[in-house]
Design a protein around this motif. Structure first.
Motif, mmCIF file in Angstrom:
data_model
loop_
_atom_site.group_PDB
_atom_site.id
_atom_site.type_symbol
_atom_site.label_atom_id
_atom_site.label_comp_id
_atom_site.label_asym_id
_atom_site.label_seq_id
_atom_site.Cartn_x
_atom_site.Cartn_y
_atom_site.Cartn_z
ATOM 1 N N ILE A 1 0.866 -1.174 0.000
ATOM 2 C CA ILE A 1 0.000 0.000 0.000
ATOM 3 C C ILE A 1 0.899 1.218 0.000
ATOM 4 O O ILE A 1 1.526 1.555 1.012
ATOM 5 C CB ILE A 1 -0.944 0.017 1.220
ATOM 6 N N ASN B 1 2.282 4.886 0.174
ATOM 7 C CA ASN B 1 1.893 6.105 0.888
ATOM 8 C C ASN B 1 3.072 7.063 0.872
ATOM 9 O O ASN B 1 4.229 6.647 0.762
ATOM 10 C CB ASN B 1 1.461 5.797 2.322
ATOM 11 N N LEU C 1 -8.066 -1.345 7.882
ATOM 12 C CA LEU C 1 -8.709 -0.615 6.787
ATOM 13 C C LEU C 1 -10.226 -0.806 6.759
ATOM 14 O O LEU C 1 -10.906 -0.216 5.922
ATOM 15 C CB LEU C 1 -8.134 -1.080 5.448
ATOM 16 N N LYS D 1 1.362 -3.262 6.270
ATOM 17 C CA LYS D 1 0.437 -2.554 5.385
ATOM 18 C C LYS D 1 0.105 -1.168 5.938
ATOM 19 O O LYS D 1 -0.128 -0.230 5.176
ATOM 20 C CB LYS D 1 -0.863 -3.355 5.213
ATOM 21 N N THR E 1 -5.012 6.528 7.564
ATOM 22 C CA THR E 1 -5.885 5.400 7.218
ATOM 23 C C THR E 1 -7.093 5.873 6.423
ATOM 24 O O THR E 1 -7.507 5.223 5.450
ATOM 25 C CB THR E 1 -6.342 4.673 8.494
ATOM 26 N N ILE F 1 -6.069 6.426 2.879
ATOM 27 C CA ILE F 1 -5.940 5.166 2.125
ATOM 28 C C ILE F 1 -7.311 4.709 1.638
ATOM 29 O O ILE F 1 -7.475 4.325 0.477
ATOM 30 C CB ILE F 1 -5.290 4.082 3.001
ATOM 31 N N ARG F 2 -8.301 4.729 2.530
ATOM 32 C CA ARG F 2 -9.645 4.264 2.135
ATOM 33 C C ARG F 2 -10.240 5.147 1.049
ATOM 34 O O ARG F 2 -10.894 4.653 0.125
ATOM 35 C CB ARG F 2 -10.553 4.217 3.366
ATOM 36 N N GLU G 1 -8.529 6.935 -1.184
ATOM 37 C CA GLU G 1 -7.781 6.673 -2.408
ATOM 38 C C GLU G 1 -8.177 5.323 -3.011
ATOM 39 O O GLU G 1 -8.288 5.175 -4.236
ATOM 40 C CB GLU G 1 -6.283 6.699 -2.117
ATOM 41 N N GLN H 1 -9.957 -2.947 -0.070
ATOM 42 C CA GLN H 1 -9.163 -1.755 0.193
ATOM 43 C C GLN H 1 -7.731 -1.825 -0.344
ATOM 44 O O GLN H 1 -7.074 -0.797 -0.440
ATOM 45 C CB GLN H 1 -9.119 -1.492 1.705
ATOM 46 N N SER H 2 -7.244 -3.003 -0.682
ATOM 47 C CA SER H 2 -5.859 -3.090 -1.139
ATOM 48 C C SER H 2 -5.697 -3.658 -2.538
ATOM 49 O O SER H 2 -4.671 -3.421 -3.174
ATOM 50 C CB SER H 2 -5.038 -3.952 -0.165
ATOM 51 N N MET I 1 -3.315 -0.658 -5.006
ATOM 52 C CA MET I 1 -2.790 0.366 -4.102
ATOM 53 C C MET I 1 -1.261 0.402 -4.094
ATOM 54 O O MET I 1 -0.667 1.227 -3.399
ATOM 55 C CB MET I 1 -3.304 0.125 -2.682
#
Length: 474
Positions: free
Chosen positions: A117, A119, A288, A312, A366, A369-370, A372, A395-396, A444
């Protein structure tokens, strides 16, 4: 001596023939009886010599291929990997270049294979935490041996990384380890005996199968549906009296994207209790999914080993994970940590504790991430759903099923020629039929949405032009 002679002269007296045969092939490769590049006997010939079914021998060949020891070539047979490549992709294959791809540089290959993931804050927070550790950590933490049991204060501090329902567990139920993979290996190694069988989902993270193979255990699969493990199938396997442990990912399953609902978790947990089957719960993606049902470790605390970590959430380089289990199990696992590596690095533990102090930032990260992930799901669906029979997103990653007339190995190869690394669904298979018509895309993993879109454009072109060379239109 040939492999066929070796098989004929080493018939097992007891135990599962599948495990015995796999070990024979491994020994033959290791000892040079089967040489790099050599073709394995046809399945029927090998099965006849081993006095086993064709299905058993097919399972052996499939397992050897998943472990990177052999390579099956369509229409040609199965061949021993070259020595330099053996074991290189025992869990997941690395992006590689064939003759047609040698003009591609590493920077030009977009990796949708490894389920990372991306970032832009993970590096900053790790550097910040390491600097604070360097100046604040005590001499005791920096310069002394510890053991696998860990420090009480540290374990209690790191509870903040656990789901809210587990954050009040006592320190004797917590073990700090080197990540989920290390947790799986340690739990299987300390909580099983020779002859025990591990129950797996038909598709799962390949590291579990690698650990089972390394430990010399055997496995069986249980049926699943769109809600996860089927209770009837699980109980049927339990009634046979062979299962010691069930390994499952109930939230954001890798690769199928299934999150098992609460009612189903309760059914599976009650069956595990009834037949004294221990549940190893891999919850690496759980952070997530704030609305996910309670983990098995909350619903069935005496029956579950809960595993999670920071790979992650922060970065794969921060090799810190957590186990939550009954005290007698954490004690056994702690002994396993001590036997393997003596201790988890106190420097990394202190770094993780510093990161705990930035709880508000972690919550914000977090949420990013969700958010995106949602955009990337929509992008992936728009480009690829016209070619798929099924497309599930979490989510991934996404899990895509294709029509049977699209040969997945060829799709993976042509995608690689175009500069996109994707994974054949069979890489996650724990039996001979699962995942044959699927691929997993780690959407991701690219560090920008633009890079993902570029990869999806290439995949769409490959799917739109099944009879053209990928390099011709890129």
């Amino acid at each position: 001596m040939t492999i066929l002679t070796l098989i004929a002269e080493n018939q097992p007296n007891t135990g599962q023939k599948y495990v015995h045969l796999e070990q024979l092939f491994k020994a033959a490769i290791r000892d040079g009886i089967l040489k790099p590049g050599e073709k394995l006997p046809p399945l029927r010939t090998a099965a006849w010599e081993a006095k086993c079914s064709l299905g058993t021998m097919s399972r052996v060949y499939g397992s050897l291929e998943r472990k990177g020891l052999v390579n099956a070539r369509v229409g040609q047979g199965t061949f021993v990997q070259e020595a330099a490549n053996i074991g290189a992709d025992i869990i997941l294959p690395k992006p590689h270049q064939g003759k047609e791809e040698q003009s591609l540089t590493t920077d030009q290959v977009i990796d949708l294979g490894m389920n990372a993931i991306a970032n832009d804050w993970g590096e900053e927070i790790i550097r910040w935490a390491l600097q604070r550790t360097a100046t604040k950590a005590s001499s005791y933490n920096l310069m002394t041996y510890r053991d696998g049991f860990g420090d009480t204060k540290q374990k209690l501090a790191l509870r903040a990384f656990l789901p809210p329902l587990l954050q009040d567990v006592s320190e004797d139920r917590i073990l700090i380890n080197h990540g989920v993979q290390n947790g799986v290996y340690t739990a299987l190694g300390r909580l099983t005996s020779p002859g025990d069988t591990i129950c797996l989902e038909p598709l799962s993270y390949p590291g579990v199968g690698a650990a089972i193979s390394q430990l010399g255990l055997s496995s069986i699969t249980v049926e699943t549906d769109e809600r996860g493990i089927c209770p009837i199938s699980f109980e049927q396997q339990c009634k046979k009296g062979r299962i010691r442990i069930l390994v499952t990912t109930a939230t954001g399953h890798n690769p199928t994207c299934i999150t098992t609902p609460l009612s189903r978790r309760k059914e599976i947990g009650f069956i595990a209790q009834k037949y004294d089957v221990l549940i190893i719960e891999d919850d690496i993606y759980g952070f997530l999914y704030p609305d996910a049902p309670p983990p098995y470790a909350h619903l069935f605390p005496s029956q579950t080993v809960y595993l999670s970590g920071l790979a992650k959430r922060i970065s794969p380089s921060l090799r810190i994970g957590f186990a939550v289990a009954p005290p007698h199990i954490t004690m056994l696992m702690a002994q396993g940590i001590t036997a393997q590596t003596w201790m988890v690095s106190p420097i990394l533990i202190n770094t993780a504790i510093e990161i705990v102090g930035r709880g508000d930032d972690l919550d914000s990260f977090t949420s990013q991430i969700r958010s995106e992930a949602k955009k990337r799901h929509e992008l992936t669906t728009r480009f690829l759903s016209p070619y798929a029979t099924d497309l599930k997103a979490c989510q991934s990653h996404v899990w895509i099923g294709f029509p049977k007339d699209i040969p997945v190995p060829q799709l993976v190869r042509r995608a690689a020629e175009a500069g996109v690394h994707i994974l054949d669904g069979s890489r996650f298979a724990n039996n001979t039929t699962a995942g044959k018509h699927n691929v997993r895309l780690s959407i991701m993993a690219p560090d920008t949405t633009h890079k993902l879109e570029k990869a999806l454009i290439k995949l769409k072109a490959v799917l739109s032009n099944p009879n053209e060379n990928s390099c011709d239109f890129f």
